[in-house]
Design a protein around this motif. Structure first.
Motif, PDB file in Angstrom:
ATOM      1  N   LYS A  52       0.860  -1.203   0.000  1.00 61.65           N
ATOM      2  CA  LYS A  52       0.000   0.000   0.000  1.00 61.65           C
ATOM      3  C   LYS A  52       0.887   1.242   0.000  1.00 61.65           C
ATOM      4  CE  LYS A  52       0.869   1.211   4.480  1.00 61.65           C
ATOM      5  NZ  LYS A  52       1.581   2.415   4.885  1.00 61.65           N
ATOM      6  N   LEU A  56      12.828 -12.277   8.166  1.00 57.90           N
ATOM      7  CA  LEU A  56      11.545 -12.292   8.873  1.00 57.90           C
ATOM      8  C   LEU A  56      11.415 -13.415   9.888  1.00 57.90           C
ATOM      9  CD1 LEU A  56       8.942 -11.542   6.081  1.00 57.90           C
ATOM     10  CD2 LEU A  56       9.704 -10.053   7.932  1.00 57.90           C
ATOM     11  N   ASN A  87       5.457 -13.297  13.398  1.00 54.65           N
ATOM     12  CA  ASN A  87       5.064 -12.979  12.025  1.00 54.65           C
ATOM     13  C   ASN A  87       3.570 -12.637  11.992  1.00 54.65           C
ATOM     14  OD1 ASN A  87       4.353 -13.219   9.154  1.00 54.65           O
ATOM     15  ND2 ASN A  87       6.494 -13.883   8.993  1.00 54.65           N
ATOM     16  N   ILE A  95       5.354 -17.584   2.610  1.00 54.75           N
ATOM     17  CA  ILE A  95       5.334 -16.200   2.118  1.00 54.75           C
ATOM     18  C   ILE A  95       6.489 -15.996   1.154  1.00 54.75           C
ATOM     19  CG2 ILE A  95       5.412 -13.754   2.756  1.00 54.75           C
ATOM     20  CD1 ILE A  95       4.491 -14.612   5.581  1.00 54.75           C
ATOM     21  N   VAL A 137      10.797  -4.844   3.605  1.00 55.43           N
ATOM     22  CA  VAL A 137      10.327  -4.939   4.999  1.00 55.43           C
ATOM     23  C   VAL A 137      10.633  -3.647   5.767  1.00 55.43           C
ATOM     24  CG1 VAL A 137      10.639  -6.209   7.170  1.00 55.43           C
ATOM     25  CG2 VAL A 137      10.588  -7.446   5.004  1.00 55.43           C
ATOM     26  N   SER A 176       1.235  -6.194   7.167  1.00 52.59           N
ATOM     27  CA  SER A 176      -0.229  -6.099   7.271  1.00 52.59           C
ATOM     28  C   SER A 176      -0.901  -6.745   6.071  1.00 52.59           C
ATOM     29  CB  SER A 176      -0.661  -4.629   7.338  1.00 52.59           C
ATOM     30  OG  SER A 176      -0.095  -4.014   8.453  1.00 52.59           O
ATOM     31  N   ASP A 213      -3.090  -5.231  13.448  1.00 53.83           N
ATOM     32  CA  ASP A 213      -2.421  -3.949  13.154  1.00 53.83           C
ATOM     33  C   ASP A 213      -3.448  -3.015  12.515  1.00 53.83           C
ATOM     34  OD1 ASP A 213       0.473  -2.647  12.706  1.00 53.83           O
ATOM     35  OD2 ASP A 213      -0.768  -2.196  10.958  1.00 53.83           O
ATOM     36  N   ASP A 233      -3.298  -1.241   9.957  1.00 56.73           N
ATOM     37  CA  ASP A 233      -3.353  -1.249   8.488  1.00 56.73           C
ATOM     38  C   ASP A 233      -4.019  -2.515   7.917  1.00 56.73           C
ATOM     39  OD1 ASP A 233      -2.177   1.203   8.233  1.00 56.73           O
ATOM     40  OD2 ASP A 233      -0.182   0.444   7.736  1.00 56.73           O
TER      41      ASP A 233
HETATM   42  P1  ATP Z   1       3.489  -0.172   8.257  1.00 55.56           P
HETATM   43  O1  ATP Z   1       3.651   0.941   7.301  1.00 55.56           O
HETATM   44  O2  ATP Z   1       2.152  -0.849   8.211  1.00 55.56           O
HETATM   45  O3  ATP Z   1       3.906   0.121   9.662  1.00 55.56           O
HETATM   46  P2  ATP Z   1       5.908  -1.342   7.278  1.00 55.56           P
HETATM   47  O4  ATP Z   1       5.821  -1.537   5.804  1.00 55.56           O
HETATM   48  O5  ATP Z   1       6.656  -0.150   7.747  1.00 55.56           O
HETATM   49  O6  ATP Z   1       4.453  -1.363   7.839  1.00 55.56           O
HETATM   50  P3  ATP Z   1       6.415  -4.156   7.628  1.00 55.56           P
HETATM   51  O7  ATP Z   1       7.170  -4.538   6.404  1.00 55.56           O
HETATM   52  O8  ATP Z   1       4.994  -4.547   7.699  1.00 55.56           O
HETATM   53  O9  ATP Z   1       6.568  -2.589   7.920  1.00 55.56           O
HETATM   54  O10 ATP Z   1       7.239  -4.744   8.874  1.00 55.56           O
HETATM   55  C1  ATP Z   1       7.231  -4.165  10.121  1.00 55.56           C
HETATM   56  C2  ATP Z   1       7.706  -5.178  11.178  1.00 55.56           C
HETATM   57  O11 ATP Z   1       6.823  -6.279  11.216  1.00 55.56           O
HETATM   58  C3  ATP Z   1       9.091  -5.721  10.934  1.00 55.56           C
HETATM   59  O12 ATP Z   1       9.837  -5.514  12.098  1.00 55.56           O
HETATM   60  C4  ATP Z   1       8.916  -7.199  10.694  1.00 55.56           C
HETATM   61  O13 ATP Z   1       9.902  -8.005  11.323  1.00 55.56           O
HETATM   62  C5  ATP Z   1       7.548  -7.502  11.303  1.00 55.56           C
HETATM   63  N1  ATP Z   1       6.805  -8.520  10.523  1.00 55.56           N
HETATM   64  C6  ATP Z   1       6.101  -9.508  11.026  1.00 55.56           C
HETATM   65  N2  ATP Z   1       5.541 -10.256  10.061  1.00 55.56           N
HETATM   66  C7  ATP Z   1       5.895  -9.711   8.895  1.00 55.56           C
HETATM   67  C8  ATP Z   1       5.628 -10.047   7.542  1.00 55.56           C
HETATM   68  N3  ATP Z   1       4.889 -11.091   7.190  1.00 55.56           N
HETATM   69  N4  ATP Z   1       6.140  -9.244   6.593  1.00 55.56           N
HETATM   70  C9  ATP Z   1       6.878  -8.144   6.940  1.00 55.56           C
HETATM   71  N5  ATP Z   1       7.178  -7.816   8.208  1.00 55.56           N
HETATM   72  C10 ATP Z   1       6.693  -8.580   9.188  1.00 55.56           C
END
Ligand code: ATP
Length: 283
Positions: A9, A59, A65, A88, A94, A102, A133, A135
């Motif tokens: 997103k 991850l 997760n 996945i 990440v 999310s 979460d 989102d």
């Molecule tokens: P947001 O903008 O919703 O906060 P983001 O894109 O900044 O999300 P993510 O990639 O969703 O961040 O990851 C945030 C944290 O969630 C990381 O520290 C990661 O280790 C943990 N996490 C847990 N499960 C997952 C997953 N399936 N994919 C990515 N990160 C994950």
């Protein structure tokens, strides 16, 4: 086995007008999904066990997760006796502000709803997803929407005018909680005009859309991570129609309504940043 696509997103608009007493944020966001996706493969397992594995070295594959949390929550809430193996295939960077975790969780909710024959509506899945979460409810729909409340109030918006998106992720990772903790609600925050943005989208007006976009978190993340703004400045210089940070960052994105311009921005950015993507916006 079934496969669910989990799209990244972007926040065309992101504002938080106030914070609740318990620390939760009130959100006012316009979110949209782009054609950069993880793939989530779901297989029934003979036991009630939930297993997660990923092709990413970074991850967790246990309860940490978000995909595991989604499966566990669904299984417990609806007393499902079956289990699942979740694979996945990670493509979304990440901790980048692109909601990858999310979106994986939302894909698990949609996929297991089918695999376990639960027949729940997307609205019910979104409601459940909020426990994981803020989102996740949006990601259950992954369709351009105005999001408010704690992330749970979703107003789907009409299809966006067509455009291309160039994403550039600086090398740093940003922890969302660490940014949310330092929002100074009592100070002058640069609140974007979310209502105007929603109106622009309803009018299918690209020019108005790009002038009303904004992300209240951008100055905060930029202050903590000095690599964000120089990259944004480069993208502007290379001719993107508008440039903004997504979520709590650090990924910045530029929109272009002309494909040739987007290609030029993409090619130029690759000289300055290792992780650059050129994608279409999805509905
Ligand atoms: P947001 O903008 O919703 O906060 P983001 O894109 O900044 O999300 P993510 O990639 O969703 O961040 O990851 C945030 C944290 O969630 C990381 O520290 C990661 O280790 C943990 N996490 C847990 N499960 C997952 C997953 N399936 N994919 C990515 N990160 C994950």
């Amino acid at each position: 086995m079934i496969t669910e696509k989990a799209a990244a997103k972007i926040n065309l608009g992101l504002d938080t007008p106030f914070q609740y007493k318990n620390g939760d944020q009130e959100w006012q966001m316009v979110m949209s999904s782009v054609d950069l996706s993880d793939y989530v493969d779901l297989t029934l397992s003979a036991t009630s066990q939930i297993r997660v594995n990923t092709d990413s070295g970074f991850l967790p594959e246990d309860y940490r997760n978000l995909a595991y949390q989604a499966a566990y929550l669904l299984q417990k809430t609806y007393q499902v006796t079956q289990g699942a193996t979740i694979r996945i295939r990670k493509r979304i960077p990440v901790a980048a502000g692109l909601g990858g975790g999310s979106s994986d969780a939302a894909a698990v909710l949609r996929g297991l709803n089918r695999l376990w024959h639960l027949n729940l509506s997307l609205t019910t899945l979104a409601h459940l997803g909020l426990k994981i979460d803020s989102d996740v409810p949006y990601c259950v729909f992954s369709q351009t929407a105005f999001i408010s409340g704690r992330g749970d109030l979703i107003q789907l918006l009409p299809e966006l005018p067509p455009f291309w998106v160039v994403l550039a992720k600086p090398r740093v990772s940003v922890s969302t909680p660490s940014i949310l903790r330092v929002i100074a609600y009592n100070e002058e925050l640069n609140h974007p005009e979310i209502k105007q943005l929603v109106q622009a989208i309803k009018q299918n007006n690209y020019e108005k859309m790009i002038t009303t976009m904004g992300n209240v978190l951008e100055p905060i993340t930029s202050q903590h991570h000095p690599e964000v703004q120089p990259l944004a400045a480069k993208m502007r210089q290379f001719g993107a129609d508008v440039v903004q940070m997504s979520g709590s960052g650090p990924t910045i994105f530029g929109l272009c309504n002309k494909q040739s311009r987007a290609q030029h921005v993409y090619n130029s950015m690759r000289g300055f940043c290792q992780e650059v993507y050129l994608v279409r916006s999805l509905h």
